[in-house]
Design a protein around this motif. Structure first.
Motif, PDB file in Angstrom:
ATOM      1  N   ALA A 160      19.977  60.787   7.241  1.00  0.00           N
ATOM      2  CA  ALA A 160      19.450  59.444   6.980  1.00  0.00           C
ATOM      3  C   ALA A 160      20.112  58.454   7.918  1.00  0.00           C
ATOM      4  O   ALA A 160      21.340  58.339   7.934  1.00  0.00           O
ATOM      5  N   ASP A 161      19.325  57.753   8.706  1.00  0.00           N
ATOM      6  CA  ASP A 161      19.828  56.686   9.567  1.00  0.00           C
ATOM      7  C   ASP A 161      19.471  55.353   8.925  1.00  0.00           C
ATOM      8  O   ASP A 161      18.288  55.056   8.707  1.00  0.00           O
ATOM      9  N   LEU A 162      20.505  54.563   8.641  1.00  0.00           N
ATOM     10  CA  LEU A 162      20.311  53.331   7.877  1.00  0.00           C
ATOM     11  C   LEU A 162      20.720  52.109   8.694  1.00  0.00           C
ATOM     12  O   LEU A 162      21.752  52.119   9.381  1.00  0.00           O
ATOM     13  N   ALA A 163      19.905  51.063   8.585  1.00  0.00           N
ATOM     14  CA  ALA A 163      20.177  49.778   9.215  1.00  0.00           C
ATOM     15  C   ALA A 163      20.516  48.765   8.128  1.00  0.00           C
ATOM     16  O   ALA A 163      20.375  49.039   6.927  1.00  0.00           O
ATOM     17  N   PRO A 164      20.985  47.572   8.506  1.00  0.00           N
ATOM     18  CA  PRO A 164      21.296  46.558   7.494  1.00  0.00           C
ATOM     19  C   PRO A 164      20.119  46.289   6.558  1.00  0.00           C
ATOM     20  O   PRO A 164      18.986  46.114   6.993  1.00  0.00           O
ATOM     21  N   GLY A 165      20.404  46.301   5.263  1.00  0.00           N
ATOM     22  CA  GLY A 165      19.391  46.110   4.239  1.00  0.00           C
ATOM     23  C   GLY A 165      18.876  47.405   3.652  1.00  0.00           C
ATOM     24  O   GLY A 165      18.245  47.393   2.592  1.00  0.00           O
ATOM     25  N   ASP A 166      19.137  48.542   4.321  1.00  0.00           N
ATOM     26  CA  ASP A 166      18.721  49.839   3.807  1.00  0.00           C
ATOM     27  C   ASP A 166      19.792  50.419   2.884  1.00  0.00           C
ATOM     28  O   ASP A 166      20.969  50.051   2.956  1.00  0.00           O
ATOM     29  N   ALA A 167      19.363  51.352   2.045  1.00  0.00           N
ATOM     30  CA  ALA A 167      20.296  52.016   1.130  1.00  0.00           C
ATOM     31  C   ALA A 167      19.954  53.494   1.049  1.00  0.00           C
ATOM     32  O   ALA A 167      18.885  53.941   1.489  1.00  0.00           O
ATOM     33  N   ILE A 168      20.879  54.241   0.485  1.00  0.00           N
ATOM     34  CA  ILE A 168      20.643  55.644   0.193  1.00  0.00           C
ATOM     35  C   ILE A 168      21.053  55.899  -1.243  1.00  0.00           C
ATOM     36  O   ILE A 168      22.056  55.347  -1.728  1.00  0.00           O
ATOM     37  N   TYR A 169      20.226  56.678  -1.937  1.00  0.00           N
ATOM     38  CA  TYR A 169      20.579  57.136  -3.283  1.00  0.00           C
ATOM     39  C   TYR A 169      20.976  58.597  -3.182  1.00  0.00           C
ATOM     40  O   TYR A 169      20.256  59.418  -2.587  1.00  0.00           O
ATOM     41  N   MET A 170      22.143  58.947  -3.765  1.00  0.00           N
ATOM     42  CA  MET A 170      22.624  60.321  -3.774  1.00  0.00           C
ATOM     43  C   MET A 170      22.947  60.736  -5.199  1.00  0.00           C
ATOM     44  O   MET A 170      23.742  60.068  -5.872  1.00  0.00           O
ATOM     45  N   PRO A 171      22.349  61.822  -5.678  1.00  0.00           N
ATOM     46  CA  PRO A 171      22.719  62.331  -6.999  1.00  0.00           C
ATOM     47  C   PRO A 171      24.148  62.862  -6.968  1.00  0.00           C
ATOM     48  O   PRO A 171      24.721  63.103  -5.892  1.00  0.00           O
TER      49      PRO A 171
ATOM     50  N   ALA B  37      17.339  62.392 -10.881  1.00  0.00           N
ATOM     51  CA  ALA B  37      18.660  62.817 -10.383  1.00  0.00           C
ATOM     52  C   ALA B  37      18.627  64.189  -9.730  1.00  0.00           C
ATOM     53  O   ALA B  37      19.550  64.976  -9.872  1.00  0.00           O
ATOM     54  N   GLU B  38      17.567  64.473  -8.987  1.00  0.00           N
ATOM     55  CA  GLU B  38      17.423  65.789  -8.374  1.00  0.00           C
ATOM     56  C   GLU B  38      17.652  65.773  -6.870  1.00  0.00           C
ATOM     57  O   GLU B  38      18.235  66.711  -6.324  1.00  0.00           O
ATOM     58  N   ARG B  39      17.173  64.737  -6.176  1.00  0.00           N
ATOM     59  CA  ARG B  39      17.222  64.726  -4.721  1.00  0.00           C
ATOM     60  C   ARG B  39      17.651  63.345  -4.233  1.00  0.00           C
ATOM     61  O   ARG B  39      17.341  62.327  -4.862  1.00  0.00           O
ATOM     62  N   PRO B  40      18.306  63.301  -3.095  1.00  0.00           N
ATOM     63  CA  PRO B  40      18.638  62.003  -2.500  1.00  0.00           C
ATOM     64  C   PRO B  40      17.399  61.374  -1.867  1.00  0.00           C
ATOM     65  O   PRO B  40      16.387  62.047  -1.644  1.00  0.00           O
ATOM     66  N   ALA B  41      17.494  60.098  -1.563  1.00  0.00           N
ATOM     67  CA  ALA B  41      16.377  59.404  -0.919  1.00  0.00           C
ATOM     68  C   ALA B  41      16.893  58.164  -0.209  1.00  0.00           C
ATOM     69  O   ALA B  41      17.889  57.550  -0.621  1.00  0.00           O
ATOM     70  N   ILE B  42      16.214  57.805   0.863  1.00  0.00           N
ATOM     71  CA  ILE B  42      16.449  56.526   1.527  1.00  0.00           C
ATOM     72  C   ILE B  42      15.685  55.451   0.761  1.00  0.00           C
ATOM     73  O   ILE B  42      14.533  55.655   0.372  1.00  0.00           O
ATOM     74  N   VAL B  43      16.328  54.315   0.531  1.00  0.00           N
ATOM     75  CA  VAL B  43      15.659  53.182  -0.116  1.00  0.00           C
ATOM     76  C   VAL B  43      15.590  52.081   0.942  1.00  0.00           C
ATOM     77  O   VAL B  43      16.528  51.304   1.133  1.00  0.00           O
ATOM     78  N   ARG B  44      14.488  52.065   1.637  1.00  0.00           N
ATOM     79  CA  ARG B  44      14.371  51.243   2.834  1.00  0.00           C
ATOM     80  C   ARG B  44      14.170  49.764   2.478  1.00  0.00           C
ATOM     81  O   ARG B  44      13.267  49.396   1.739  1.00  0.00           O
ATOM     82  N   GLY B  45      15.078  48.915   2.971  1.00  0.00           N
ATOM     83  CA  GLY B  45      14.934  47.469   2.842  1.00  0.00           C
ATOM     84  C   GLY B  45      15.229  46.896   1.478  1.00  0.00           C
ATOM     85  O   GLY B  45      14.853  45.755   1.189  1.00  0.00           O
ATOM     86  N   ILE B  46      15.949  47.620   0.625  1.00  0.00           N
ATOM     87  CA  ILE B  46      16.198  47.132  -0.732  1.00  0.00           C
ATOM     88  C   ILE B  46      17.036  45.860  -0.729  1.00  0.00           C
ATOM     89  O   ILE B  46      16.930  45.035  -1.635  1.00  0.00           O
ATOM     90  N   ALA B  47      17.869  45.670   0.312  1.00  0.00           N
ATOM     91  CA  ALA B  47      18.736  44.488   0.378  1.00  0.00           C
ATOM     92  C   ALA B  47      18.362  43.585   1.547  1.00  0.00           C
ATOM     93  O   ALA B  47      19.198  42.815   2.033  1.00  0.00           O
ATOM     94  N   ALA B  48      17.124  43.667   1.977  1.00  0.00           N
ATOM     95  CA  ALA B  48      16.696  42.903   3.149  1.00  0.00           C
ATOM     96  C   ALA B  48      16.870  41.402   2.959  1.00  0.00           C
ATOM     97  O   ALA B  48      17.069  40.668   3.939  1.00  0.00           O
ATOM     98  N   ASP B  49      16.814  40.921   1.713  1.00  0.00           N
ATOM     99  CA  ASP B  49      16.901  39.480   1.453  1.00  0.00           C
ATOM    100  C   ASP B  49      18.303  39.014   1.081  1.00  0.00           C
ATOM    101  O   ASP B  49      18.477  37.840   0.735  1.00  0.00           O
ATOM    102  N   TRP B  50      19.278  39.900   1.124  1.00  0.00           N
ATOM    103  CA  TRP B  50      20.644  39.498   0.781  1.00  0.00           C
ATOM    104  C   TRP B  50      21.179  38.468   1.785  1.00  0.00           C
ATOM    105  O   TRP B  50      21.003  38.638   3.012  1.00  0.00           O
TER     106      TRP B  50
END
Length: 336
Positions: free
Chosen positions: A221-232, A23-36
């Protein structure tokens, strides 16, 4: 220094779990929902994701913010700050996506935005059909609209936000940049938390000169469909959404409902901010001793447990004593 966020592969669930736990820094989570299935529909086009959402509409009306064309999709205060530059309407999901499709390509199209709706109240089957591979313990909330720009604000809970349709740019600032972000009213907000008065897409450096320092620390962070971002918690974020029909779902999690830090801040502003400097300095030492200092957890080690009272270690009984003490103290006018 400004830059892009670190990235985690959406398939590396263990790495994401460790990141969230830190819970210290944000991060891009690339493709976590690619199969939705919802993301697959979005990739097939606006009509396909509109049909997907309409087919799951349970008929409950959503609160839809409507901004006139001249706002450029930026939901904000009016120039005199006596109101806001948008109105609200009620409509179910099917009506909203139908209207968004009809507005495509219109030069004078208004901005429409339905935000923060729990999916059980709008598209009830969404969460089961599109599961997040990390257990947050909460239902997702859905955000649907066309092009929009949301002023920098923060969340008091941790947040995983997943882009389903369209593209989104998140511009983040660390909590320590609050002094450089020119925060607006704290009790009369646009739609929840206080926001920055600065428009990161078109910053007025003459009016907000300290913002130049905040820009040195921003992360994009630039996000496309299926990508996510985590923010503390407490990270400031500006969100720009592009596309005629964009969809996001987010998960706010980890916030304790029996803690009231913002209320504590407001009470401190009322009770301490206007005291003479010498008294404020004295109270700062109390806060450091019992709240912020490195030794705060050991500040009452010299007392036997039965004598520690509200200063004791966390427990339901201790929490009840604190609340009762504060309520009783305020009701008595500070005399008890």
């Amino acid at each position: 220094m400004s830059g892009t966020l670190e990235e985690i592969a959406g398939s590396d669930h263990a790495a994401l779990a460790r990141w969230v736990e830190a819970a210290e820094r944000p991060a891009i989570v690339r493709g976590i929902a690619a199969d939705w299935p919802a993301v697959a529909a979005a990739r097939a086009g606006d009509e396909a994701i509109a049909a997907y959402l309409s087919a799951r509409d349970n008929g409950n009306p959503l609160t839809v913010l409507v901004g006139p064309p001249e706002t450029g999709g930026r939901y904000f205060y009016t120039d005199d700050m006596r109101g806001v530059n948008f109105r609200s309407e009620k409509m179910p999901m099917a009506a909203l996506v139908e209207r968004l499709l009809a507005l495509r390509g219109a030069a004078d199209a208004p901005s429409l935005y339905a935000g923060s709706t729990p999916t059980p109240e709008s598209v009830a089957s969404f969460a089961t059909e599109n599961p997040l591979p990390v257990d947050t313990g909460v239902d997702p909330r859905i955000w649907v609209g066309n092009a929009s720009r949301i002023a920098p604000h923060y969340d008091m809970a941790a947040n995983i936000a997943v882009v389903v349709a369209g593209r989104r740019r998140f511009t983040l600032f660390p909590p320590a940049q609050i002094a450089n972000l020119y925060v607006g009213p704290v009790e009369r907000t646009i739609a929840g938390q206080p926001t920055s008065m600065v428009d990161p897409d078109h910053p007025d450096h003459a009016r907000y000169p300290l913002y130049a320092e905040a820009e040195r620390h921003k992360l994009v962070a630039d996000l496309a469909p299926g990508d996510a971002i985590y923010m503390p918690p407490m990270w400031w974020h500006h969100v720009r959404s592009d596309g005629a029909l964009n969809v996001l779902v987010n998960y706010w999690f980890g916030q304790r409902q029996d803690r009231f830090p913002f209320a504590a801040l407001m009470l401190a502003m009322h009770s301490i901010r206007e005291l003479p400097d010498s008294e404020r300095g004295a109270w700062r030492t109390w806060f450091d001793h019992y709240v912020f200092g490195d030794g705060a957890v050991h500040a009452v080690d010299h007392l036997p447990p039965h004598a520690q009272g509200v200063l004791g270690p966390p427990s339901p009984q201790r929490d009840r004593m604190v609340i009762d003490y504060v309520v009783g103290f305020c009701r008595s006018g500070g005399s008890g």
